[in-house]
Design a protein around this motif. Structure first.
Motif, PDB file in Angstrom:
ATOM      1  N   GLU A 216      20.028  17.258  10.723  1.00  0.00           N
ATOM      2  CA  GLU A 216      21.075  17.980   9.976  1.00  0.00           C
ATOM      3  C   GLU A 216      21.857  18.898  10.899  1.00  0.00           C
ATOM      4  OE1 GLU A 216      19.652  19.900   6.424  1.00  0.00           O
ATOM      5  OE2 GLU A 216      18.467  18.115   5.870  1.00  0.00           O
ATOM      6  N   LYS A 217      21.156  19.463  11.891  1.00  0.00           N
ATOM      7  CA  LYS A 217      21.827  20.326  12.874  1.00  0.00           C
ATOM      8  C   LYS A 217      21.355  19.908  14.270  1.00  0.00           C
ATOM      9  CE  LYS A 217      22.419  24.369   9.908  1.00  0.00           C
ATOM     10  NZ  LYS A 217      21.982  25.740   9.595  1.00  0.00           N
ATOM     11  N   PRO A 218      21.927  18.814  14.808  1.00  0.00           N
ATOM     12  CA  PRO A 218      21.460  18.328  16.109  1.00  0.00           C
ATOM     13  C   PRO A 218      21.674  19.353  17.217  1.00  0.00           C
ATOM     14  CG  PRO A 218      23.469  17.172  15.408  1.00  0.00           C
ATOM     15  CD  PRO A 218      23.022  17.994  14.262  1.00  0.00           C
ATOM     16  N   LYS A 219      20.621  19.541  18.014  1.00  0.00           N
ATOM     17  CA  LYS A 219      20.751  20.431  19.171  1.00  0.00           C
ATOM     18  C   LYS A 219      20.423  19.627  20.424  1.00  0.00           C
ATOM     19  CE  LYS A 219      16.194  22.576  18.189  1.00  0.00           C
ATOM     20  NZ  LYS A 219      15.878  22.021  16.863  1.00  0.00           N
ATOM     21  N   SER A 220      21.305  19.778  21.391  1.00  0.00           N
ATOM     22  CA  SER A 220      21.254  18.915  22.566  1.00  0.00           C
ATOM     23  C   SER A 220      20.242  19.415  23.596  1.00  0.00           C
ATOM     24  CB  SER A 220      22.657  18.869  23.171  1.00  0.00           C
ATOM     25  OG  SER A 220      22.753  17.798  24.057  1.00  0.00           O
ATOM     26  N   LEU A 221      19.431  18.505  24.125  1.00  0.00           N
ATOM     27  CA  LEU A 221      18.445  18.832  25.158  1.00  0.00           C
ATOM     28  C   LEU A 221      19.111  18.766  26.535  1.00  0.00           C
ATOM     29  CD1 LEU A 221      15.566  19.208  26.350  1.00  0.00           C
ATOM     30  CD2 LEU A 221      15.254  16.729  26.123  1.00  0.00           C
ATOM     31  N   ASN A 222      19.030  19.867  27.278  1.00  0.00           N
ATOM     32  CA  ASN A 222      19.511  19.916  28.660  1.00  0.00           C
ATOM     33  C   ASN A 222      18.291  19.963  29.565  1.00  0.00           C
ATOM     34  OD1 ASN A 222      20.322  20.858  31.220  1.00  0.00           O
ATOM     35  ND2 ASN A 222      22.133  21.850  30.378  1.00  0.00           N
ATOM     36  N   LEU A 223      18.008  18.851  30.231  1.00  0.00           N
ATOM     37  CA  LEU A 223      16.774  18.740  31.024  1.00  0.00           C
ATOM     38  C   LEU A 223      16.792  19.605  32.273  1.00  0.00           C
ATOM     39  CD1 LEU A 223      15.261  15.152  31.313  1.00  0.00           C
ATOM     40  CD2 LEU A 223      14.323  17.163  30.184  1.00  0.00           C
ATOM     41  N   ILE A 224      17.978  20.020  32.714  1.00  0.00           N
ATOM     42  CA  ILE A 224      18.025  20.899  33.886  1.00  0.00           C
ATOM     43  C   ILE A 224      17.594  22.305  33.472  1.00  0.00           C
ATOM     44  CG2 ILE A 224      19.497  21.776  35.753  1.00  0.00           C
ATOM     45  CD1 ILE A 224      18.999  18.703  35.754  1.00  0.00           C
ATOM     46  N   LYS A 225      18.052  22.745  32.304  1.00  0.00           N
ATOM     47  CA  LYS A 225      17.669  24.080  31.815  1.00  0.00           C
ATOM     48  C   LYS A 225      16.267  24.083  31.227  1.00  0.00           C
ATOM     49  CE  LYS A 225      22.359  25.648  30.716  1.00  0.00           C
ATOM     50  NZ  LYS A 225      23.334  25.831  29.626  1.00  0.00           N
ATOM     51  N   THR A 226      15.886  22.951  30.595  1.00  0.00           N
ATOM     52  CA  THR A 226      14.539  22.813  30.008  1.00  0.00           C
ATOM     53  C   THR A 226      13.893  21.593  30.664  1.00  0.00           C
ATOM     54  OG1 THR A 226      15.475  23.584  27.916  1.00  0.00           O
ATOM     55  CG2 THR A 226      13.269  22.633  27.819  1.00  0.00           C
ATOM     56  N   PRO A 227      13.212  21.783  31.815  1.00  0.00           N
ATOM     57  CA  PRO A 227      12.771  20.638  32.623  1.00  0.00           C
ATOM     58  C   PRO A 227      11.727  19.733  31.964  1.00  0.00           C
ATOM     59  CG  PRO A 227      12.756  22.665  33.913  1.00  0.00           C
ATOM     60  CD  PRO A 227      12.933  23.057  32.475  1.00  0.00           C
ATOM     61  N   SER A 228      11.092  20.218  30.898  1.00  0.00           N
ATOM     62  CA  SER A 228      10.117  19.366  30.213  1.00  0.00           C
ATOM     63  C   SER A 228      10.227  19.605  28.706  1.00  0.00           C
ATOM     64  CB  SER A 228       8.699  19.675  30.688  1.00  0.00           C
ATOM     65  OG  SER A 228       7.800  18.707  30.161  1.00  0.00           O
ATOM     66  N   TYR A 229      10.225  18.504  27.952  1.00  0.00           N
ATOM     67  CA  TYR A 229      10.354  18.603  26.501  1.00  0.00           C
ATOM     68  C   TYR A 229       9.404  17.593  25.858  1.00  0.00           C
ATOM     69  CZ  TYR A 229      11.981  17.611  21.822  1.00  0.00           C
ATOM     70  OH  TYR A 229      12.005  17.377  20.475  1.00  0.00           O
TER      71      TYR A 229
END
Length: 263
Positions: A216-229
């Motif tokens: 409903e509210k997609p939030k984009s994953l930035n792997l450089i800022k968040t190196p592991s998800y």
């Protein structure tokens, strides 16, 4: 299981439900089989898709120097109307440009978040539509080179969008439109040079994506800022992985990143 490889656009297969794959060096993952599983994506390093060196990615999976040198990233790729191979004029590498530009191209209408016009090589149908997350599409003209497709797109985008709203596309916030009616409405705006290539009496292509739950509210994953998800994969649409917590990851926008994927 752990897989590692450099991210590239996911290859797809047009079946009743689109099949997605990840090319992880020695492994070829069917992403559909990862649905409803917890997966971890971790950033390892950069690897330019052209020179294969560990250099920071600038755009489209290329390091800065390759982006400005490789014929795979010429301006005519994003702006087909700038194509000049049909005139024998080189941009970066004439042989490459002739090979890509001087082949049948399709100008199409696709409905992903809204009706938009686009251009693709004929051999990229329906792959291009799948990559955009379009649930339906229709061809308007088939021209013999990229330049004619480009000037047709430029003329038509005066009357219809040429961009996809990625949030609406991922939320599956779609409007019911008749692409046949849109095609008939737009054909008068096709440039004279391309009018003879109009396709009529064809029907829409429907595309069904493997999504169990839309965000409903997609939030984009930035792997450089968040190196592991880590998250539970609940869908794939366009070139996005969709997770249960509404995180979305655009594989295409992260080309050139070497990642490890744990399942």
């Amino acid at each position: 299981m752990e897989y590692q490889g450099v991210l590239k656009k996911m290859p797809t297969e047009y079946l009743d439900e689109i099949q997605y794959y990840l090319d992880m060096n020695s492994d070829f993952l069917n992403v559909n089989q990862l649905l409803n599983k917890e997966i971890t994506i971790s950033f390892v390093k950069y690897e330019c898709l052209n020179c294969h060196l560990e250099k920071q990615i600038y755009r489209q999976g290329f390091c800065k120097s390759c982006f400005f040198e490789t014929p795979n990233a010429g301006d005519w790729i994003m702006r087909p109307e700038l194509s000049k191979a049909h005139l024998g004029i080189e941009d970066r590498d004439l042989a490459y440009e002739q090979k890509v530009q001087l082949q049948p191209h399709i100008v199409y209408l696709a409905n992903s978040s809204n009706v938009k016009v686009g251009v693709t090589r004929k051999q990229q149908v329906p792959t291009r539509w799948i990559d955009q997350g379009a649930h339906e599409a229709i061809e308007i003209v088939e021209v013999p080179n990229r330049y004619l497709a480009g000037i047709t797109e430029v003329a038509l985008k005066e009357h219809v969008a040429d961009k996809t709203n990625w949030r609406k596309m991922l939320k599956n916030d779609i409007e019911d439109e008749s692409l046949v009616e849109w095609r008939d409405k737009l054909k008068e705006y096709i440039p004279e040079e391309a009018k003879q290539y109009l396709i009529e009496n064809n029907t829409e292509t429907s595309i069904n994506f493997p999504v169990h739950k839309y965000p409903e509210k997609p939030k984009s994953l930035n792997l450089i800022k968040t190196p592991s998800y880590s998250g539970k994969l609940v869908g794939v649409k366009g070139q996005y992985l969709i997770f249960e917590d509404e995180t979305v990851f655009n594989v295409r926008a992260n080309e050139g990143l070497v990642v490890s994927i744990n399942v």
